[in-house]
Design a protein around this motif. Structure first.
Motif, short mmCIF file in Angstrom:
data_model
loop_
_atom_site.label_atom_id
_atom_site.label_comp_id
_atom_site.label_asym_id
_atom_site.label_seq_id
_atom_site.Cartn_x
_atom_site.Cartn_y
_atom_site.Cartn_z
N GLU A 1 5.00 -11.06 -1.98
CA GLU A 1 3.74 -10.39 -2.28
C GLU A 1 2.83 -10.67 -1.09
N ILE A 2 2.04 -9.68 -0.67
CA ILE A 2 1.31 -9.82 0.59
C ILE A 2 -0.16 -9.44 0.46
N ASN A 3 -0.92 -9.81 1.48
CA ASN A 3 -2.31 -9.40 1.62
C ASN A 3 -2.34 -7.89 1.91
N GLN A 4 -3.11 -7.16 1.14
CA GLN A 4 -3.12 -5.69 1.25
C GLN A 4 -3.54 -5.19 2.63
N TYR A 5 -4.25 -6.02 3.40
CA TYR A 5 -4.75 -5.60 4.70
C TYR A 5 -3.75 -5.92 5.84
N LEU A 6 -2.65 -6.59 5.50
CA LEU A 6 -1.76 -7.07 6.55
C LEU A 6 -0.34 -6.51 6.42
N GLY A 7 -0.23 -5.31 5.88
CA GLY A 7 1.09 -4.70 5.71
C GLY A 7 1.81 -4.46 7.04
N THR A 8 1.09 -3.91 8.01
CA THR A 8 1.69 -3.64 9.33
C THR A 8 2.12 -4.94 10.00
N GLU A 9 1.25 -5.95 9.92
CA GLU A 9 1.56 -7.25 10.51
C GLU A 9 2.79 -7.87 9.86
N MET A 10 2.95 -7.67 8.56
CA MET A 10 4.12 -8.21 7.86
C MET A 10 5.40 -7.47 8.27
N MET A 11 5.31 -6.17 8.44
CA MET A 11 6.47 -5.41 8.93
C MET A 11 6.89 -5.95 10.29
N ASP A 12 5.90 -6.17 11.17
CA ASP A 12 6.21 -6.68 12.52
C ASP A 12 6.82 -8.07 12.45
N LEU A 13 6.29 -8.91 11.54
CA LEU A 13 6.79 -10.29 11.43
C LEU A 13 8.26 -10.29 11.01
N LEU A 14 8.60 -9.51 9.98
CA LEU A 14 9.99 -9.50 9.50
C LEU A 14 10.93 -8.91 10.55
N GLN A 15 10.46 -7.91 11.29
CA GLN A 15 11.30 -7.37 12.37
C GLN A 15 11.53 -8.43 13.44
N ALA A 16 10.47 -9.16 13.78
CA ALA A 16 10.57 -10.21 14.80
C ALA A 16 11.49 -11.34 14.35
N LYS A 17 11.55 -11.56 13.03
CA LYS A 17 12.40 -12.62 12.50
C LYS A 17 13.81 -12.10 12.17
N ASN A 18 14.10 -10.88 12.64
CA ASN A 18 15.46 -10.35 12.58
C ASN A 18 15.91 -9.94 11.17
N PHE A 19 14.96 -9.46 10.36
CA PHE A 19 15.33 -8.86 9.07
C PHE A 19 15.52 -7.36 9.25
N LYS A 20 16.33 -6.77 8.39
CA LYS A 20 16.62 -5.34 8.47
C LYS A 20 16.29 -4.65 7.14
N ASP A 21 16.38 -3.33 7.13
CA ASP A 21 16.10 -2.51 5.93
C ASP A 21 14.75 -2.89 5.30
N ILE A 22 13.78 -3.16 6.15
CA ILE A 22 12.47 -3.62 5.67
C ILE A 22 11.76 -2.49 4.93
N GLU A 23 11.22 -2.82 3.78
CA GLU A 23 10.49 -1.83 2.97
C GLU A 23 9.16 -2.42 2.52
N LEU A 24 8.09 -1.69 2.81
CA LEU A 24 6.73 -2.06 2.38
C LEU A 24 6.37 -1.17 1.19
N ARG A 25 5.91 -1.77 0.10
CA ARG A 25 5.56 -1.00 -1.10
C ARG A 25 4.10 -1.20 -1.48
N LYS A 26 3.55 -0.14 -2.06
CA LYS A 26 2.18 -0.20 -2.57
C LYS A 26 2.20 -0.59 -4.04
N ASP A 27 1.08 -1.19 -4.52
CA ASP A 27 0.96 -1.53 -5.93
C ASP A 27 0.32 -0.38 -6.70
#
Length: 284
Positions: free
Chosen positions: A243-269
């Protein structure tokens, strides 16, 4: 005093602080808690009255609501994903948005059979216990830095008849989890100090700041650490949920990509805010 007359007074006292719908919902929540009566029961029994002892209880609860103490803390319980949880000043109050995160995990894994799950920063245990209840072949572990929160979570596991393993651990000081998991999930602290002005008084004054706030200059500290542990301690193609801060979705996508995760999906509530994110541990 007639319950319907008390309701009028209750609304008069609380509508300066809460809107009418919320105030009415408080009244019926308390009615059910103290008298096991629902709205329809009162409508069918307009002559129902409170004894002097019951009136004292109502007045005490009303006074606490006037101080903007959350009703869940006043009654000592909250409902989450169809289950009831004890909550107190050591635990966050479970929220509807977090139910959406649990639903995502359940739907994605309900036919997977035996899996091992870790919930980091479990608080009341609402995520871990709900997953254990709904993924009955899963083995579930839960970590928290607060001993008092873990004590509450343990009672909630007993209440909801699930068997979990609870671990007292500071995740920021953890270099390895010591075993591998199919799923890691976390709803860590993510509210920046700069966002405090958006937080309601009943949250700011009464919910544990340890579980809420992070420093403005390093808002993703928990996510970064947990993602690193995920790369070490998730099985191949293991699942990571936040669960994430609503203002930091893009930053979280970048973080998971940088940490070598794949199939990343961001969802809205349900409120159309970026609220949860998923990634798979990659091959490399």
């Amino acid at each position: 005093m007639l319950a319907k007359d008390y309701k009028t007074l209750f609304i008069e006292k609380l509508t300066p602080l809460y809107d009418l719908l919320e105030t009415e919902s408080f009244f019926y929540i308390i009615l059910e808690d103290l008298h096991q009566m629902k709205r329809i029961d009162l409508a069918l029994n307009p002559g129902f009255s409170f004894s002097d002892e019951e009136l004292e209880k109502w007045n005490s609860i009303t006074e606490k609501l006037q101080k903007e103490i959350p009703i869940q803390y006043i009654l000592g319980k909250a409902h989450f994903y169809g289950l009831e949880f004890e909550v107190n000043e050591n635990t966050l109050i479970p929220r509807q948005e977090t139910e959406e995160l649990v639903e995502w995990i359940v739907k994605k894994n309900e036919f997977k059979g035996k899996i091992k799950i870790l919930d980091i920063g479990t608080g009341s245990g609402c995520i871990a216990i709900s997953l254990a209840k709904n993924l009955q072949d899963a083995t579930v572990f839960a970590i928290d830095v607060s001993e008092k929160a873990l004590e509450t979570a343990k009672r909630n596991a007993v209440k909801n008849e699930v068997d979990l393993t609870f671990l007292l651990k500071n995740i920021l000081e953890t270099e390895d989890l010591g075993q591998n998991f199919d799923i890691i999930v976390s709803n860590p602290p993510y509210v920046r100090n700069l966002e405090k002005e958006e937080i309601k008084k009943n949250v700011l004054d009464y919910e544990p700041h340890l579980a809420l706030f992070v420093e403005d200059d390093d808002a993703l500290i928990f996510y970064r650490k947990i993602a690193e542990l995920g790369q070490k301690n998730l099985v191949q193609n293991g699942q990571l949920y936040f669960e994430i801060n609503q203002y930091l979705g893009t930053e979280m996508m970048d973080l998971l990509q940088a940490k070598n995760f794949k199939d990343i999906e961001l969802r809205k509530d349900i409120y159309d805010n970026d609220r949860m994110i998923f990634g798979l541990k990659s091959d490399g």
